[in-house]
Design an enzyme around this catalytic site. Structure first.
Site, mmCIF file in Angstrom:
data_model
loop_
_atom_site.group_PDB
_atom_site.id
_atom_site.type_symbol
_atom_site.label_atom_id
_atom_site.label_comp_id
_atom_site.label_asym_id
_atom_site.label_seq_id
_atom_site.Cartn_x
_atom_site.Cartn_y
_atom_site.Cartn_z
ATOM 1 N N ARG A 175 0.836 -1.203 0.000
ATOM 2 C CA ARG A 175 0.000 0.000 0.000
ATOM 3 C C ARG A 175 0.869 1.251 0.000
ATOM 4 O O ARG A 175 0.574 2.244 -0.679
ATOM 5 C CB ARG A 175 -0.933 -0.015 1.207
ATOM 6 N N ASP A 223 -15.784 -3.080 -6.724
ATOM 7 C CA ASP A 223 -15.839 -4.310 -5.935
ATOM 8 C C ASP A 223 -17.202 -4.962 -6.157
ATOM 9 O O ASP A 223 -18.169 -4.296 -6.520
ATOM 10 C CB ASP A 223 -15.629 -4.028 -4.444
ATOM 11 N N SER A 224 -17.258 -6.274 -5.927
ATOM 12 C CA SER A 224 -18.511 -6.999 -6.144
ATOM 13 C C SER A 224 -19.529 -6.739 -5.046
ATOM 14 O O SER A 224 -20.720 -7.001 -5.225
ATOM 15 C CB SER A 224 -18.227 -8.505 -6.232
ATOM 16 N N ASP A 281 -6.131 -6.338 -7.493
ATOM 17 C CA ASP A 281 -5.917 -7.212 -6.336
ATOM 18 C C ASP A 281 -7.076 -8.207 -6.239
ATOM 19 O O ASP A 281 -7.887 -8.152 -5.313
ATOM 20 C CB ASP A 281 -5.810 -6.370 -5.058
ATOM 21 N N CYS A 289 -2.908 -13.736 -5.090
ATOM 22 C CA CYS A 289 -2.780 -14.321 -3.746
ATOM 23 C C CYS A 289 -2.995 -15.828 -3.791
ATOM 24 O O CYS A 289 -3.254 -16.456 -2.764
ATOM 25 C CB CYS A 289 -3.753 -13.659 -2.769
#
Length: 413
Positions: free
Chosen positions: A222, A260-261, A315, A355
């Protein structure tokens, strides 16, 4: 040893175990004695009967045998688990030395800290535990006691990782511990916790949520992303509650669009922008620079303007949960990165993460190379990104190096 299973591995299947890899799957096991009745400790030996390790055997777990101790005189009983939890905290003592700018970090990082399936995070006097194995669930009281006696903890909240709850047959109900003892808590009276990371304020829920509620593993990344955001149009894809967005705003980004979802996490993102603007950790007027969009991140990204953004941060959630899902995941990573490259201006910056532990850093680079070819762009990698130091990588367990990323310059001329 009395009360302990004796497990013999098939010939040739002991190699990983001898190199201290902690996972053994059912296909590697030749025999177990006595016949399985319930989960418990096991002495593990090679096909010729030589001692290999002690482990925890549970036929209801998708990883049937977790290896814990490779020393014949060290039995991995509750005292062992207690000690491993304390040692994990002690290895992170430097994080407690200056809590003025950061008071949220990982205390226990699963197999990397020799406690399979245990992820414990410190949130400014509170602890959130996410467990992803039946072993971890069975040892929660021991781990909670160890943490409570080692640290001044107000409350410990523990719940199962949604990703593994089904395969491990784990209850999703959150368990709470006060002074190391399990306690009943009225969740509607449980306030969110304010934490500070590198001078940015976050509001984190101890109740059931996405993973631990906050991703400490991206702490360093970040700060790196902030270096590239000043004066730029930024797109934060799979933003969750907006940690990269907040850093971009602090850097003085011209605009930030967060995708975002989940509509609820985007509302929380805006709430955190408001908190930080009120506390003057980000510039005045930052809220007006933020736009949110709820929807499928892959599809939403396709609809963005081509050649518009100066900085895009990708991400995505774990796309390769197993090695069997790797090929499909590689196609998905390629696709989202190719589209992102189309949305970036010439010489813009793309920060891309994976990830998925099953996808290695080298494989991610290969996928990015494929994406750049299809996007008709040249890519310069200018930084390699890793998980923060409180998420150590255990060499005998390469899966503990799960977070990898790159800062890339996208060249279209």
């Amino acid at each position: 040893m009395k009360g302990m299973y004796t497990i013999k591995l098939k010939e040739g299947k002991e190699k990983q175990a001898l190199f201290h890899h902690p996972w053994v799957f059912s296909g590697a096991i030749k025999s177990i004695n006595p016949p399985y009745k319930e989960a418990g400790l096991a002495s593990v030996c090679s096909s010729d009967g030589a001692f290999v390790a002690y482990g925890y055997y549970d036929e209801k777990s998708h990883i049937i045998l977790h290896l814990l101790s490779w020393q014949k005189d060290i039995i991995p009983d509750d005292e062992f688990v207690y000690r491993k939890a304390v040692e994990a905290v002690e290895r992170r003592k430097d994080f407690f030395s200056d809590s003025s700018s950061t008071n949220a970090f990982r205390l226990i990082h699963g197999e990397a800290d020799f406690l399979p399936g245990v992820a414990a995070d410190w949130y400014n006097g509170y602890i959130k535990i996410i467990y992803s194995s039946r072993f971890a669930y069975s040892k929660l009281p021991v781990i909670a006691e160890a943490l409570a006696k080692t640290l001044k903890v107000k409350l410990i909240a523990a719940n199962a990782d949604r990703e593994y709850a089904s395969s491990e047959a784990l209850d999703m109900k959150t368990r709470y511990f006060i002074d190391g003892l399990e306690a009943k808590i009225k969740e509607d009276e449980l306030d969110d916790v304010r934490i500070n990371e590198n001078g940015i304020i976050y509001s984190v829920s101890l109740r059931q949520g996405q993973k631990s509620g906050f991703y400490c593993d991206q702490r360093d990344n970040r700060m790196i992303a902030e270096l590239y955001a000043g004066g730029r149009h930024v797109l934060d894809v799979c933003s969750y509650t907006g940690s990269f967005t907040l850093h971009a705003l602090r850097a003085g980004a011209e605009s930030v669009k967060a995708i975002d979802s989940s509509q609820s996490v985007l509302r929380h993102l805006l709430y955190q922008v408001n908190i930080n603007e009120e506390e003057k950790t980000i510039p005045e007027g930052s809220r007006e620079k933020v736009e949110i969009l709820s929807g499928d991140c892959f599809e939403a990204l396709r609809k963005e303007k081509d050649d518009y953004y100066d900085l895009i941060i990708l991400d995505p959630p774990k796309l390769a949960k197993t090695k069997g899902a790797l090929e499909k995941a590689e196609r998905a990573y390629k696709d989202i990165n190719r589209v992102a490259m189309n949305k970036i201006r010439n010489n813009g910056i793309l920060i891309s993460f994976s990830c998925s532990a099953s996808l290695t850093r080298e494989e991610l680079r290969k996928v990015l190379s494929w994406a750049s070819k299809d996007a008709h762009a040249e890519i310069q990698i200018i930084r390699n990104l890793f998980q923060a130091e409180d998420h150590p990588v255990r060499l005998s367990f390469p899966e503990s190096e799960y977070l990898k990323g790159f800062v890339m310059k996208v060249i279209k001329a």
